[in-house]
Design a protein around this motif. Structure first.
Motif, PDB file in Angstrom:
ATOM      1  N   ALA A  48      -9.716 -10.363  -2.785  1.00 53.69           N
ATOM      2  CA  ALA A  48      -8.353 -10.590  -3.274  1.00 53.69           C
ATOM      3  C   ALA A  48      -8.193 -11.998  -3.842  1.00 53.69           C
ATOM      4  N   CYS A  97      -2.351 -14.261   0.240  1.00 51.20           N
ATOM      5  CA  CYS A  97      -3.529 -13.453   0.588  1.00 51.20           C
ATOM      6  C   CYS A  97      -4.560 -14.233   1.403  1.00 51.20           C
ATOM      7  N   SER A 146     -10.420  -9.129   1.833  1.00 48.27           N
ATOM      8  CA  SER A 146      -9.592 -10.343   1.782  1.00 48.27           C
ATOM      9  C   SER A 146     -10.194 -11.392   0.840  1.00 48.27           C
ATOM     10  N   LYS A 152      -7.564 -12.938  -7.883  1.00 46.01           N
ATOM     11  CA  LYS A 152      -6.433 -13.749  -8.372  1.00 46.01           C
ATOM     12  C   LYS A 152      -6.930 -14.845  -9.310  1.00 46.01           C
TER      13      LYS A 152
END
Length: 383
Positions: free
Chosen positions: A304, A356, A301, A308
């Protein structure tokens, strides 16, 4: 017209005549400066009238940064750039006060590094009010009792002030600006000799920053943390065998002797302060963004989120986790990004980040802060 400079062999009478001419010229220049300052003050009052009844902020850090940057670029000397910045910080401070008085709260009592940082950043025309704790600073701003608050976020030697990060989770406030202040500590006491000191008081951060010096020079002294450096100075006023660690000017304020100066373990000692307000000022052309977020409890997590940001070539300059109140083994992340995340070009990225993360909060978008020496000189090193 400038007075004619006397020759090196001029008589005392000729020198006095020259100086009298220079004084008349300076008086004339001062009259012009005074008239221009009052023209500027009148313009500030008019701006204040137009803003009256609106929710527009008086403190516009990016506008002030641009004013100082332009003036420094236009300055041909001999006035040094650091003098120009100091003068104009006070002019800008007066202009804000004329538009609308602003209450600025800081960790008190008067004489803390937070107090000196607030004055160096916002100028002395502000309406400053000390608060007994950092929590009280946040609470005063969140409740709109105060317009602005100045809080320490991190130190170059000791790292993050965890309490400040935690309070961002508890109070609905926004980052308006930042400032980096060079810090130097002194040992202050009613005693006149170091050998008489048995107890040392100060805030935990300065005690940690001076730990090596204390071990080497006062190995038997009892170390007692206090809520602030200024509170430590007040505590030792009637204690001849005690000392406080704080700003050297605390000694002047309370008639204390400076037994030792520059006692921090490393000389390049900087603290980053944030100026917080009750709402986002929505300025243009902001350089940085601070965010808080927590994550779903699943593998990858955090990766992610980082992916980005990297995909948009956004540099993350700070990432720190703090325990999430009321949830064991859950954490909230604080991050600084080198971008203005509120710009339209990042709207899609924001949607992706929210998708996310479990929650995402933008604490503020603001200009990169100046570097100011508040160790004694109170001068701008770098804008």
């Amino acid at each position: 017209m400038a007075a004619k400079k006397p020759s090196p062999a001029a008589s005392p009478e000729a020198l006095e005549g020259f100086l009298a001419g220079v004084r008349r010229e300076i008086d004339d220049i001062d009259d012009h400066i005074l008239a221009l300052l009052n023209r500027r003050a009148a313009a500030s009052i008019e701006v204040g009238k137009r803003k009256d009844g609106t929710h527009q902020a008086v403190f516009k850090p990016f506008r002030e940064k641009e004013v100082l940057k332009r003036l420094v670029a236009e300055n041909s000397g001999p006035l040094p750039a650091e003098h120009l910045r100091i003068i104009y910080r006070e002019i800008l401070s007066s202009s804000r006060r004329l538009q609308r008085p602003e209450k600025v709260v800081f960790l008190g009592p008067e004489g803390t590094f937070s107090h000196f940082a607030a004055m160096a950043t916002l100028g002395r025309a502000g309406e400053f009010e000390p608060k007994p704790s950092i929590d009280d600073v946040f609470a005063a701003v969140a409740s709109r009792e105060a317009d602005l608050g100045l809080v320490p976020l991190e130190n170059s030697l000791q790292g993050t002030v965890g309490q400040s990060l935690d309070l961002f989770m508890r109070h609905d406030v926004f980052v308006q600006a930042e400032v980096y202040c060079k810090i130097s500590h002194s040992l202050l006491s009613k005693a006149t000799e170091l050998a008489r000191i048995k107890t040392v008081y100060s805030h935990p951060q300065p005690l940690a920053q001076c730990a090596g010096w204390l071990r080497a020079n006062l190995p038997g002294a009892k170390i007692i943390p206090t809520e602030s450096t200024a509170a430590a100075a007040l505590r030792i006023l009637k204690m001849p065998s005690a000392a406080a660690i704080g700003h050297s000017r605390l000694g002047e304020m309370h008639n204390l002797n400076v037994l030792a100066s520059h006692i921090e373990d490393l000389p390049d000692n900087w603290t980053r302060f944030l100026i917080i307000g009750p709402s986002d000022t929505k300025q243009e052309n902001r350089d940085k963004t601070s965010i808080l977020f927590n994550l779903p409890d699943k593998p990858g997590s955090l990766h992610a989120v980082l992916e980005k940001l990297a995909g948009r070539d956004i540099n993350m300059t700070k990432l720190e986790s703090r325990p999430f109140r009321g949830e064991k083994w859950k954490y909230v992340f604080f991050a600084d990004l080198q971008c203005d995340l509120s710009r339209a070009e990042y709207a899609k990225l924001l949607d992706e980040l929210r998708a996310c993360t479990h929650s995402l909060r933008i604490l503020g978008c603001y200009p990169a802060g100046p570097h100011i020496d508040v160790s004694g000189k109170m001068e701008v090193i770098e804008e």
